[in-house]
Write a protein that holds these residues in place. Structure first.
Motif, PDB file in Angstrom:
ATOM      1  N   LEU A 144      42.113  85.801   8.215  1.00 52.70           N
ATOM      2  CA  LEU A 144      40.693  85.419   8.175  1.00 52.70           C
ATOM      3  C   LEU A 144      39.861  86.370   9.040  1.00 52.70           C
ATOM      4  N   GLN A 145      40.388  86.734  10.207  1.00 52.61           N
ATOM      5  CA  GLN A 145      39.636  87.626  11.086  1.00 52.61           C
ATOM      6  C   GLN A 145      39.504  89.018  10.461  1.00 52.61           C
ATOM      7  N   ALA A 146      40.552  89.473   9.780  1.00 49.96           N
ATOM      8  CA  ALA A 146      40.478  90.792   9.137  1.00 49.96           C
ATOM      9  C   ALA A 146      39.392  90.793   8.065  1.00 49.96           C
ATOM     10  N   MET A 147      39.303  89.701   7.296  1.00 45.22           N
ATOM     11  CA  MET A 147      38.259  89.616   6.274  1.00 45.22           C
ATOM     12  C   MET A 147      36.876  89.642   6.933  1.00 45.22           C
TER      13      MET A 147
ATOM     14  N   LYS B 298      35.567 100.111  17.535  1.00 45.95           N
ATOM     15  CA  LYS B 298      36.457  99.024  17.945  1.00 45.95           C
ATOM     16  C   LYS B 298      36.838  98.132  16.758  1.00 45.95           C
ATOM     17  N   LEU B 299      35.828  97.818  15.923  1.00 44.58           N
ATOM     18  CA  LEU B 299      36.100  96.968  14.758  1.00 44.58           C
ATOM     19  C   LEU B 299      37.108  97.628  13.817  1.00 44.58           C
ATOM     20  N   ASP B 300      36.949  98.932  13.622  1.00 47.31           N
ATOM     21  CA  ASP B 300      37.845  99.672  12.727  1.00 47.31           C
ATOM     22  C   ASP B 300      39.278  99.646  13.281  1.00 47.31           C
ATOM     23  N   LEU B 301      39.415  99.886  14.591  1.00 47.93           N
ATOM     24  CA  LEU B 301      40.744  99.857  15.211  1.00 47.93           C
ATOM     25  C   LEU B 301      41.338  98.460  15.125  1.00 47.93           C
ATOM     26  N   SER B 302      40.507  97.451  15.417  1.00 47.82           N
ATOM     27  CA  SER B 302      40.957  96.062  15.376  1.00 47.82           C
ATOM     28  C   SER B 302      41.451  95.705  13.967  1.00 47.82           C
ATOM     29  N   LEU B 303      40.711  96.142  12.952  1.00 44.97           N
ATOM     30  CA  LEU B 303      41.098  95.852  11.574  1.00 44.97           C
ATOM     31  C   LEU B 303      42.446  96.515  11.252  1.00 44.97           C
TER      32      LEU B 303
END
Ligand SMILES: N[C@@H](CCC(=O)N[C@@H](CS)C(=O)NCC(=O)O)C(=O)O
Length: 192
Positions: A82-85, A108-113
């Motif tokens: 869900l978080q990835a979406m 950061k979002l890109d790395l987190s994904l």
């Protein structure tokens, strides 16, 4: 999920996700989709919508819900799906807003994904093996399938290296519900 459960539905699009009018989102003050209009009202958000769809299913269905995932691994796989979406959608909205790829939050979002996809790829097989065998469907499988196919649809990143996720989506795609509901842009869509 409606197709999975055999519930009749009709699809209405939110024409522009940048709209600031709650009426464009069936009254959802969060200005977000999905929204479900059922005979019992307007329902905001994927999980409550899936629960309402299940209440309308024509027969008894054995559905595995997030709260049924009692061990850490499947629970984490569900959460990160869900978080990835959510992160993917935030990255798409940032792109539309013209935020540069060098922006610290975008980095950061890109790395987190990518971290989350790596975790999902490493753990999906064990998480699926832990689900009750006697099930018709699960929120985990439906949401994970939607995540992988949506990443490909929006070409946000190359998913070909995630072998376990690829094998899972190919298996899930054999289902009539998945084959009947591929992602597509509507003809008037500006791609948002
Ligand atoms: N927790 C909500 C999240 C809904 C959500 O983030 N929807 C996205 C599109 S899939 C959206 O409407 N985004 C609009 C925006 O970020 O402005 C759910 O699961 O339904």
């Amino acid at each position: 999920m409606a197709a999975e459960l055999g519930v009749d539905y009709e699809f209405q699009v939110v024409k522009d996700l940048r709209s600031l009018e709650a009426t464009d989102y069936a009254g959802n003050p969060a200005l977000r989709m999905p929204i479900l209009r059922s005979s019992r009202g307007e329902w905001f958000g994927s999980l409550p919508i899936c629960r309402e769809l299940a209440r309308h299913a024509p027969g008894a269905r054995r559905i595995v819900w997030p709260e049924d995932l009692q061990e850490a691994l499947p629970s984490n796989v569900q959460e990160l799906t869900l978080q990835a979406m959510a992160s993917e959608v935030t990255l798409i909205m940032a792109q539309l807003a013209g935020t540069p790829a060098t922006d610290a939050q975008v980095i950061k979002l890109d790395l987190s994904l990518r971290n989350m996809l790596g975790f999902l790829d490493d753990n999906i097989d064990r998480a699926l093996a832990s689900l009750p065998r006697e099930r018709d469907t699960s929120f985990l499988e439906v949401t994970l399938f939607c995540l992988v196919r949506h990443l490909e649809f929006r070409t946000l990143l190359d998913t070909s290296g995630y072998r376990a996720l690829g094998a899972f989506t190919e298996r899930f795609e054999q289902r009539a519900s998945a084959r009947a509901t591929p992602y597509r842009f509507d003809s008037f869509s500006a791609g948002v």
